[in-house]
Motif scaffolding. Structure first.
Motif, short mmCIF file in Angstrom:
data_model
loop_
_atom_site.label_atom_id
_atom_site.label_comp_id
_atom_site.label_asym_id
_atom_site.label_seq_id
_atom_site.Cartn_x
_atom_site.Cartn_y
_atom_site.Cartn_z
N SER A 187 21.68 65.75 8.18
CA SER A 187 22.60 65.95 9.29
C SER A 187 22.95 64.68 10.07
O SER A 187 22.08 63.95 10.52
CB SER A 187 22.01 66.98 10.26
OG SER A 187 22.76 67.05 11.45
N ASP A 202 19.38 72.21 19.77
CA ASP A 202 20.53 71.46 20.28
C ASP A 202 21.62 72.41 20.72
O ASP A 202 21.84 73.46 20.09
CB ASP A 202 21.06 70.55 19.18
CG ASP A 202 22.29 69.77 19.62
OD1 ASP A 202 22.26 69.20 20.73
OD2 ASP A 202 23.27 69.72 18.86
N THR A 232 26.75 71.25 11.95
CA THR A 232 27.39 71.63 13.21
C THR A 232 28.48 72.66 12.95
O THR A 232 28.59 73.66 13.66
CB THR A 232 28.01 70.39 13.90
OG1 THR A 232 27.05 69.35 13.93
CG2 THR A 232 28.45 70.72 15.31
N SER A 292 24.37 64.94 12.96
CA SER A 292 24.11 65.30 14.35
C SER A 292 22.69 64.92 14.78
O SER A 292 22.42 64.74 15.96
CB SER A 292 24.30 66.81 14.55
OG SER A 292 25.63 67.19 14.32
N MET A 293 21.79 64.81 13.82
CA MET A 293 20.39 64.51 14.11
C MET A 293 20.09 63.01 14.12
O MET A 293 18.95 62.61 14.29
CB MET A 293 19.48 65.22 13.10
CG MET A 293 19.52 66.74 13.21
SD MET A 293 18.62 67.58 11.87
CE MET A 293 16.94 67.05 12.18
N SER A 299 24.25 68.16 6.57
CA SER A 299 23.10 69.06 6.38
C SER A 299 22.95 69.58 4.96
O SER A 299 21.87 69.53 4.37
CB SER A 299 23.22 70.24 7.35
OG SER A 299 23.17 69.81 8.69
N SER A 305 21.12 70.58 10.71
CA SER A 305 21.37 71.00 12.09
C SER A 305 21.86 72.45 12.11
O SER A 305 22.86 72.79 12.73
CB SER A 305 22.38 70.06 12.77
OG SER A 305 23.53 69.90 11.96
N ARG A 306 21.15 73.28 11.39
CA ARG A 306 21.42 74.71 11.30
C ARG A 306 20.21 75.37 10.65
O ARG A 306 19.31 74.68 10.13
CB ARG A 306 22.66 74.98 10.45
CG ARG A 306 22.58 74.40 9.04
CD ARG A 306 23.63 74.93 8.11
NE ARG A 306 23.68 74.25 6.83
CZ ARG A 306 22.82 74.43 5.83
NH1 ARG A 306 21.79 75.26 5.97
NH2 ARG A 306 22.94 73.78 4.68
N SER A 349 27.65 67.79 19.08
CA SER A 349 26.26 67.94 19.51
C SER A 349 26.13 67.56 20.98
O SER A 349 26.71 66.57 21.44
CB SER A 349 25.37 67.05 18.65
OG SER A 349 24.03 67.15 19.03
N PHE A 351 17.49 72.11 15.12
CA PHE A 351 17.43 70.88 14.34
C PHE A 351 16.21 71.01 13.42
O PHE A 351 15.07 71.05 13.88
CB PHE A 351 17.28 69.66 15.24
CG PHE A 351 18.60 69.10 15.74
CD1 PHE A 351 19.81 69.70 15.43
CD2 PHE A 351 18.62 67.95 16.53
CE1 PHE A 351 21.02 69.19 15.89
CE2 PHE A 351 19.82 67.42 16.98
CZ PHE A 351 21.03 68.04 16.67
N ASN A 388 17.18 66.87 6.52
CA ASN A 388 17.55 67.23 7.89
C ASN A 388 18.76 68.16 7.90
O ASN A 388 19.78 67.87 7.28
CB ASN A 388 17.88 65.97 8.69
CG ASN A 388 16.67 65.08 8.85
OD1 ASN A 388 15.55 65.54 8.98
ND2 ASN A 388 16.90 63.77 8.84
#
Length: 290
Positions: A55, A123, A175, A57-58, A85, A103-104, A216, A250, A101
């Protein structure tokens, strides 16, 4: 004369023994002192590489944790790639990285392939608009209408007569997946732009008057305006209390349980869950899972 020589010899031998005796004691003390510094010795034992992929976002959280872990363990190199992701979990399942990683939440298909979901933080997903936009709040239904294309102009939601430019993330983005799943609009969105990072989405909104995007929470800055949703601001307090409906986990996924990973990977997770690691997560604007 012989007696004097003999006497001097005995005194010399006695002195030598005394000196050697003291030297022996000093040596024993140095050994004890060396073994009394286990923290640096323990750090030195860890060496090798850890690879994390996934991700975008991470990125801020992962980089901060990696930096802290490497500072504490100078023989370790943490390599992180941010490719989305789904790509991260694919790499994990294929054995191309140690940690994937996302983000979901993980999909059932990913779990059945051996990926294990380890939620490290929560997040919030913020909705951002251009600073010239007069709209400051959207309802859930309005947000759904905007992203599915049934609402096309800001005047329809109390704003100026300006066309809405719907900005989203690329397919496979955590995301995007979380956003669409929370709103129940998977495969129903009408995007004007599909961008490959949260930074690109922010930049597009900042430079485009009618644009709206989901990003994010931890990357918010004053180049855009974050609108409230159903009158609720996107803050860690509101997310933790369950009052803000756009939030997602996350995940640092492993292939198999953490306990089945290498000593080095297990040590990294121990660091993430330590007081220092938890502080880093909070410092980058994320919420610790309950």
């Amino acid at each position: 004369m012989k007696k004097n020589i003999l006497k001097r010899g005995l005194l010399f031998l006695l002195g030598t023994c005394v000196i050697l005796g003291f030297s022996g004691c000093a040596g024993t003390g140095d050994t004890a002192d060396s073994s009394a510094a286990p923290s640096s010795a323990a750090s030195a034992k860890l060496s090798g590489n850890i690879s994390l992929t996934g991700s975008t976002s991470m990125e801020k959280m992962v980089n901060a944790l990696a930096e802290g872990f490497m500072e504490a363990n100078t023989g370790v190199k943490v390599n992180a790639e941010f490719v989305g992701s789904s790509a991260g979990i694919e790499a994990l399942v294929a054995g191309n990285c140690d940690i994937g990683n996302a983000s979901r939440e993980l999909k059932d298909s990913e779990k059945s392939s051996g990926a294990v979901e380890n939620i490290m933080a929560i997040d919030g997903i913020a909705m951002v608009v251009n600073k010239a936009n007069t709209v400051t709040d959207l309802t859930k239904d309005q947000l759904i209408g905007i992203y599915t294309g049934t609402i096309k102009n800001w005047s329809e939601v109390g704003g100026n007569d300006t066309a809405i430019v719907v900005v989203g993330r690329e397919a496979g983005s955590g995301t995007r997946g979380a956003f669409e799943e929370i709103l129940g609009i998977e495969d129903k969105c009408s995007y004007a732009n599909e961008l490959d990072s949260t930074g690109a989405a922010m930049a597009k909104v900042a430079s485009t008057e009618g644009a709206i995007a989901y990003v994010s929470l931890d990357i918010l800055d004053d180049t855009v305006t974050a609108v409230t949703l159903d009158g609720v601001e996107a803050t860690p307090e509101n997310i933790k209390a369950g009052n803000y409906f756009l939030s997602r986990p996350f995940v640092m996924a492993t292939k198999g349980e953490i306990s089945a990973q290498s000593e080095l990977v297990q040590a990294f997770f121990d660091y993430v869950e330590s007081a220092e690691g938890q502080k880093i997560i909070e410092d980058v604007g994320l919420i610790l899972p309950n």
